[in-house]
Motif scaffolding. Structure first.
Motif, short mmCIF file in Angstrom:
data_model
loop_
_atom_site.label_atom_id
_atom_site.label_comp_id
_atom_site.label_asym_id
_atom_site.label_seq_id
_atom_site.Cartn_x
_atom_site.Cartn_y
_atom_site.Cartn_z
N ALA A 93 24.66 88.16 65.72
CA ALA A 93 26.05 88.25 66.17
C ALA A 93 26.14 88.38 67.68
N GLY A 94 25.05 88.85 68.29
CA GLY A 94 25.05 89.04 69.73
C GLY A 94 25.15 87.74 70.50
N ALA A 95 24.66 86.67 69.90
CA ALA A 95 24.77 85.36 70.55
C ALA A 95 26.10 84.74 70.15
N LYS A 96 27.04 84.77 71.02
CA LYS A 96 28.40 84.34 70.70
C LYS A 96 28.47 82.82 70.53
N ASP A 97 29.32 82.41 69.60
CA ASP A 97 29.49 80.99 69.36
C ASP A 97 30.00 80.27 70.61
N SER A 98 30.77 81.00 71.43
CA SER A 98 31.34 80.36 72.62
C SER A 98 30.27 79.95 73.62
N GLU A 99 29.08 80.53 73.50
CA GLU A 99 28.00 80.19 74.42
C GLU A 99 27.36 78.86 74.05
N ASN A 100 27.57 78.42 72.84
CA ASN A 100 26.98 77.16 72.39
C ASN A 100 27.93 76.00 72.63
N LEU A 101 27.35 74.84 72.91
CA LEU A 101 28.16 73.64 73.10
C LEU A 101 28.75 73.20 71.76
N SER A 102 29.94 72.63 71.81
CA SER A 102 30.57 72.12 70.60
C SER A 102 29.93 70.81 70.18
N HIS A 103 30.24 70.37 68.98
CA HIS A 103 29.71 69.09 68.50
C HIS A 103 30.15 67.94 69.40
N LYS A 104 31.39 68.00 69.85
CA LYS A 104 31.90 66.94 70.72
C LYS A 104 31.14 66.90 72.04
N GLN A 105 30.90 68.08 72.61
CA GLN A 105 30.16 68.14 73.88
C GLN A 105 28.73 67.63 73.71
N LEU A 106 28.10 68.03 72.62
CA LEU A 106 26.73 67.58 72.36
C LEU A 106 26.68 66.07 72.18
N PHE A 107 27.65 65.55 71.45
CA PHE A 107 27.68 64.10 71.19
C PHE A 107 27.88 63.32 72.48
N LEU A 108 28.81 63.77 73.31
CA LEU A 108 29.09 63.06 74.56
C LEU A 108 27.91 63.13 75.52
N GLN A 109 27.22 64.26 75.53
CA GLN A 109 26.05 64.40 76.41
C GLN A 109 24.88 63.54 75.94
N ASN A 110 24.88 63.20 74.67
CA ASN A 110 23.76 62.44 74.10
C ASN A 110 24.22 61.13 73.45
N ILE A 111 25.31 60.59 73.96
CA ILE A 111 25.87 59.39 73.34
C ILE A 111 24.92 58.20 73.44
N ASP A 112 24.10 58.17 74.50
CA ASP A 112 23.14 57.07 74.62
C ASP A 112 22.07 57.15 73.53
N TYR A 113 21.61 58.37 73.22
CA TYR A 113 20.66 58.53 72.12
C TYR A 113 21.30 58.14 70.79
N ALA A 114 22.57 58.53 70.61
CA ALA A 114 23.27 58.22 69.37
C ALA A 114 23.42 56.71 69.19
N ILE A 115 23.82 56.03 70.26
CA ILE A 115 23.97 54.57 70.20
C ILE A 115 22.62 53.91 69.96
N ALA A 116 21.58 54.43 70.60
CA ALA A 116 20.25 53.86 70.43
C ALA A 116 19.80 53.93 68.97
N LEU A 117 19.95 55.10 68.35
CA LEU A 117 19.55 55.24 66.95
C LEU A 117 20.37 54.32 66.06
N PHE A 118 21.66 54.24 66.33
CA PHE A 118 22.53 53.37 65.54
C PHE A 118 22.05 51.92 65.62
N LEU A 119 21.79 51.44 66.84
CA LEU A 119 21.39 50.05 67.02
C LEU A 119 20.00 49.77 66.46
N ILE A 120 19.10 50.74 66.58
CA ILE A 120 17.75 50.55 66.04
C ILE A 120 17.82 50.18 64.57
N TYR A 121 18.64 50.94 63.83
CA TYR A 121 18.67 50.73 62.38
C TYR A 121 19.65 49.64 61.96
#
Length: 352
Positions: free
Chosen positions: A176-204
Motif C-alpha cells: 500500500a505504501g507504493a501509491k498507484d499515482s506513482e505508476n504510469l497509466s496504461h495510456k502513458q505506457l502505450f504512448l511511450q512505447n508505441i513504436d514497440y507496439a507497432i513493431a510487434l503488430f507488424l511482425i505478426y
C-alpha cells in the motif's frame, strides 16, 4: 486480451495463468474425446463443437501469454527470452510430430485422423505438465521469489498469491505504501512505447498473412506432394526457434528503437517476395525464404519484448507486457484475416 490488459493490475496473475493452462489442457482433451465419441464423423454439431473448443484456446492463450509476459517483464531479460524460445520450441515440436505422424500413418486407412489423435494425446500430457510446473515448481525458484518480492515492494498486487505459494507473506502496508499515482497509466505506457507496439503488430501481421495460409495454398508447382507445406512450416518453426537464441549474444542483439522499427517495416517486402517466388521460383528458394521469415520473426520478437520493459518499475513492466501482448495478438488476428487475400485471383475456392 483487451479486458485482461485493462484490468491486469487487479487480476491475480497466478490464478490467471493456472486457469489458462488448465483451459488449454481441458480443451485439447475435449477435442480428443469429441473425436473418439463421434468416431471422426462430420456434421454441423461436431463442427460447432470443434469451433467452440478452438475458441477456448484463444481465451486460454490470452490468459497465459499475457500473464506470463507481464510476469516475466519485471524479471531478468533472459527469463523472457527463455519463455519466448519455449513458444517457438512448441512450434518446432508440433512440426516434428506432424512429420512423424504423417510418415507413420500416411499409407494407412484414416491416417490423418490417427496422426491428429496421437498429437492431441501428447499435447494433453505436455499441457498437464505445464500446470504442475507453473503451480508448484516455478514460484519456488529463488530468483523468481527475489523478483516477485521486489515487484511487491514497488506496489505490485498481482504477485501476492505467487509469493504466498512460495511461502512468502507480503506485508499489505508495504504494498500500500507504493501509491498507484506513482505508476504510469496504461495510456502513458502505450504512448511511450508505441513504436514497440507497432513493431510487434507488424511482425505478426506479416508472418501470419503468409503462414500457414499462403504456404498451403499458393506455393506453386513442385514434386514433393503433400509433404511440401509440412516441410515449409517445419523450416519456419526451426528457424524461428534458433533465432530466439541469437539475442543472447549482446553484440548482435538489436536494441535501437529506430533499428527495430526499420527492420520490422522492411519485412513487409517479404509479401511480394513470397508471391513472386511461388510464381517464378523453385522449391529451394521457397524453403530459403520461409526460413528467413522464421529467422526474422523470432529474432525481432525477442528483441522487442526484452528491450521494452527496461527502465520501468515492476507494476509498470507488468502492465506494459500485457499491452504488448495485446498488440501481438492483434497482429496475429489481422495477419490471419489478411491471409485470405492470397485466395483472390487463385483457383482455390473459399468454401467447398
Amino acid at each position: 486480451m483487451a479486458t485482461l490488459a485493462h484490468y491486469e493490475a487487479k487480476i491475480d496473475t497466478r490464478r490467471r495463468n493456472i486457469f489458462g493452462y488448465i483451459l488449454f489442457c481441458l480443451g485439447t482433451l475435449a477435442l480428443l474425446l469429441l473425436d473418439l465419441a463421434t468416431s471422426g464423423k462430420g456434421g454441423i454439431g461436431n463442427y460447432i463443437g470443434v469451433c467452440v473448443l478452438v475458441s477456448s484456446f484463444g481465451v486460454a492463450d490470452a490468459h497465459v501469454q499475457g500473464g506470463m509476459v507481464g510476469d516475466l517483464s519485471f524479471m531478468c531479460p533472459e527469463f523472457m527470452q527463455s519463455f519466448l524460445a519455449g513458444l517457438a520450441a512448441a512450434g518446432a515440436l508440433t512440426s516434428a510430430l506432424r512429420l512423424i505422424t504423417k510418415a507413420a500413418f500416411d499409407k494407412s486407412d484414416d491416417g490423418l485422423r490417427k496422426g491428429a489423435m496421437l498429437f492431441l494425446a501428447i499435447s494433453t500430457f505436455l499441457e498437464f505438465l505445464c500446470i504442475l510446473l507453473y503451480a508448484f515448481y516455478f514460484p519456488r525458484l529463488p530468483i523468481v521469489k527475489y523478483y516477485r518480492t521486489k515487484a511487491a515492494s514497488e506496489g505490485s498486487k498481482t504477485v501476492s498469491a505467487d509469493l504466498a505459494a512460495a511461502g512468502i507473506q507480503t506485508q499489505e502496508s508495504v504494498i500500500a505504501g507504493a501509491k498507484d499515482s506513482e505508476n504510469l497509466s496504461h495510456k502513458q505506457l502505450f504512448l511511450q512505447n508505441i513504436d514497440y507496439a507497432i513493431a510487434l503488430f507488424l511482425i505478426y501481421v506479416v508472418t501470419l498473412s503468409i503462414i500457414p495460409g499462403f504456404l498451403y495454398e499458393n506455393t506453386g508447382t513442385h514434386n514433393m506432394g503433400t509433404w511440401y507445406p509440412i516441410v515449409l512450416i517445419g523450416m519456419y518453426n526451426v528457424w524461428d526457434l534458433i533465432s530466439r537464441y541469437i539475442p543472447l549474444v549482446k553484440k548482435i542483439k538489436l536494441e535501437s528503437r529506430k533499428g527495430l522499427m526499420l527492420a520490422t517495416i522492411s519485412r513487409l517486402l517479404l509479401i511480394p517476395c513470397f508471391f513472386f517466388t511461388a510464381k517464378y521460383g523453385d522449391k529451394g528458394w521457397m524453403i530459403l525464404l520461409t526460413s528467413f521469415l522464421g529467422l526474422t520473426n523470432g529474432y525481432l520478437t525477442v528483441c522487442v519484448l526484452t528491450s521494452a520493459p527496461k527502465g520501468y518499475k515492476g507494476p509498470e513492466q507488468n502492465a506494459l507486457g500485457n499491452l504488448l501482448v495485446l498488440c501481438l495478438l492483434g497482429g496475429i488476428f489481422s495477419g490471419v484475416a489478411l491471409g485470405w487475400l492470397w485466395l483472390i485471383g487463385s483457383n482455390q475456392k473459399f468454401f467447398g
